[in-house]
Design a protein around this motif. Structure first.
Motif, PDB file in Angstrom:
ATOM      1  N   SER A 183      -3.600  33.581 119.322  1.00 31.69           N
ATOM      2  CA  SER A 183      -3.069  32.220 119.843  1.00 31.69           C
ATOM      3  C   SER A 183      -2.879  32.329 121.272  1.00 31.69           C
ATOM      4  CB  SER A 183      -1.582  31.935 119.029  1.00 31.69           C
ATOM      5  OG  SER A 183      -0.678  32.994 119.585  1.00 31.69           O
ATOM      6  N   TYR A 184      -2.971  31.234 122.106  1.00 30.44           N
ATOM      7  CA  TYR A 184      -2.788  31.272 123.645  1.00 30.44           C
ATOM      8  C   TYR A 184      -1.919  30.250 124.031  1.00 30.44           C
ATOM      9  CZ  TYR A 184      -7.459  33.573 123.070  1.00 30.44           C
ATOM     10  OH  TYR A 184      -8.618  34.472 122.923  1.00 30.44           O
ATOM     11  N   ARG A 185      -0.758  30.623 124.700  1.00 25.52           N
ATOM     12  CA  ARG A 185       0.043  29.506 125.103  1.00 25.52           C
ATOM     13  C   ARG A 185       0.177  29.760 126.704  1.00 25.52           C
ATOM     14  NH1 ARG A 185      -0.884  28.685 120.728  1.00 25.52           N
ATOM     15  NH2 ARG A 185       0.652  28.405 119.057  1.00 25.52           N
ATOM     16  N   TRP A 186       0.400  28.567 127.357  1.00 25.58           N
ATOM     17  CA  TRP A 186       0.789  28.489 128.841  1.00 25.58           C
ATOM     18  C   TRP A 186       2.029  27.635 128.944  1.00 25.58           C
ATOM     19  CZ3 TRP A 186      -3.807  27.934 126.480  1.00 25.58           C
ATOM     20  CH2 TRP A 186      -4.944  28.928 126.952  1.00 25.58           C
ATOM     21  N   LEU A 187       3.000  28.361 129.798  1.00 30.42           N
ATOM     22  CA  LEU A 187       4.091  27.643 130.266  1.00 30.42           C
ATOM     23  C   LEU A 187       3.957  26.928 131.475  1.00 30.42           C
ATOM     24  CD1 LEU A 187       6.997  27.021 129.442  1.00 30.42           C
ATOM     25  CD2 LEU A 187       7.797  29.067 131.141  1.00 30.42           C
TER      26      LEU A 187
END
Length: 282
Positions: A183-187
């Motif tokens: 899973s990839y997340r960017w804030l």
């Protein structure tokens, strides 16, 4: 802790292995999607993607702080990057002697131990933890350049952006992309669409999760866009945590340097374990 211990941990601690999952059929209730929300999401994703740097070169003197448990080490070096060609980290001993070099290009990974005159030069396919996860030069470039990416591809396209999600809060947005056990997340800051954090998690219910977290701070102008001078990278495995803080002294665009390292015939090519063992002794 020795100067290049963090390199060994980075190579060993992030086994981003992609594992195929069996599909299952489920019956789901129809979901009603507000068209205005879709438009807002797509517009924001394009704004973040458009924040990619326009410059060709990024260079700086750099300060590293590496922490593994109670061990803490600070050293200096150079960061030299040329868009779509190379990412180079030069690690210095005593502040002026290059002791080691780590170089990423589109075709190979080069690790040099200048003290012991040894090196490793291999393709990304040779390193299974990169090959299996879809992490290539362009993924690493996006992390270093503070940009949105899709693993395994050279650049984001209109079609690939459709596969990303975006959830909004008052001040920030969380962009998401999932791929098998990864899973990839960017804030992202909603006001200026700059990425404040990138996060990758590899889920393993038996051995525990492995996580990469990359925080960006201290943004300054680079051309007409912003670029972070402070990078805080954390590798977390079920057994240990490694923190790497990278502080750029300035943001330059020097171009008068060779983008590919020519390895002297005096150097001996060795295997991964050998060169990492030597690095630990620097």
């Amino acid at each position: 802790m020795k100067p290049l211990n963090f390199l060994k941990v980075a190579l060993v601690a992030i086994p981003f292995a992609l594992v195929a999952c069996k599909s299952t059929k489920t019956v789901e209730k129809p979901v009603t999607v507000d068209p205005s929300e879709v438009i807002a999401k797509n517009q924001f994703l394009h704004k973040v993607s458009d924040n990619s740097q326009d410059v060709k070169f990024i260079t700086s003197k750099i300060r590293f702080q590496v922490q593994v448990g109670a061990q803490d080490l600070t050293l200096t070096g150079n960061l030299k990057m040329k868009r779509d060609e190379v990412i180079r980290l030069q690690l210095m001993a005593f502040g002026f002697v290059e002791a080691g070099r780590l170089e990423f290009t589109k075709d190979y990974v080069l690790i040099m131990d200048r003290i012991n005159k040894q090196y490793l030069k291999v393709s990304y396919e040779y390193l299974s933890f990169l090959r299996n996860s879809g992490i290539n030069f362009y993924t690493l470039q996006a992390l270093f350049w503070n940009e949105l990416f899709q693993p395994g591809t050279e650049k984001l396209t209109e079609e690939s952006l459709d596969g990303y999600g975006a959830d909004f809060t008052a001040n920030d947005a969380v962009i998401s992309y999932d791929r098998n056990r990864l899973s990839y997340r960017w804030l992202v800051d909603k006001a200026n669409a700059k990425i404040k954090m990138a996060n990758v998690i590899y889920e393993d219910k038996l051995k525990g999760n492995t996580q990469l977290n990359w925080d960006y701070e201290d943004f300054e102008n680079l051309g007409v866009k912003l670029f972070p001078k402070t990078n805080a990278v954390t590798f977390t495995t079920p057994k240990k945590e490694v923190k790497i803080n990278m502080k750029l002294n300035y943001i330059g665009q020097e171009s008068d340097w060779e983008t590919q390292t020519e390895v002297s015939g005096k150097y001996k090519q060795v295997e991964v374990d050998e060169i990492l063992r030597r690095f630990m002794a620097l």
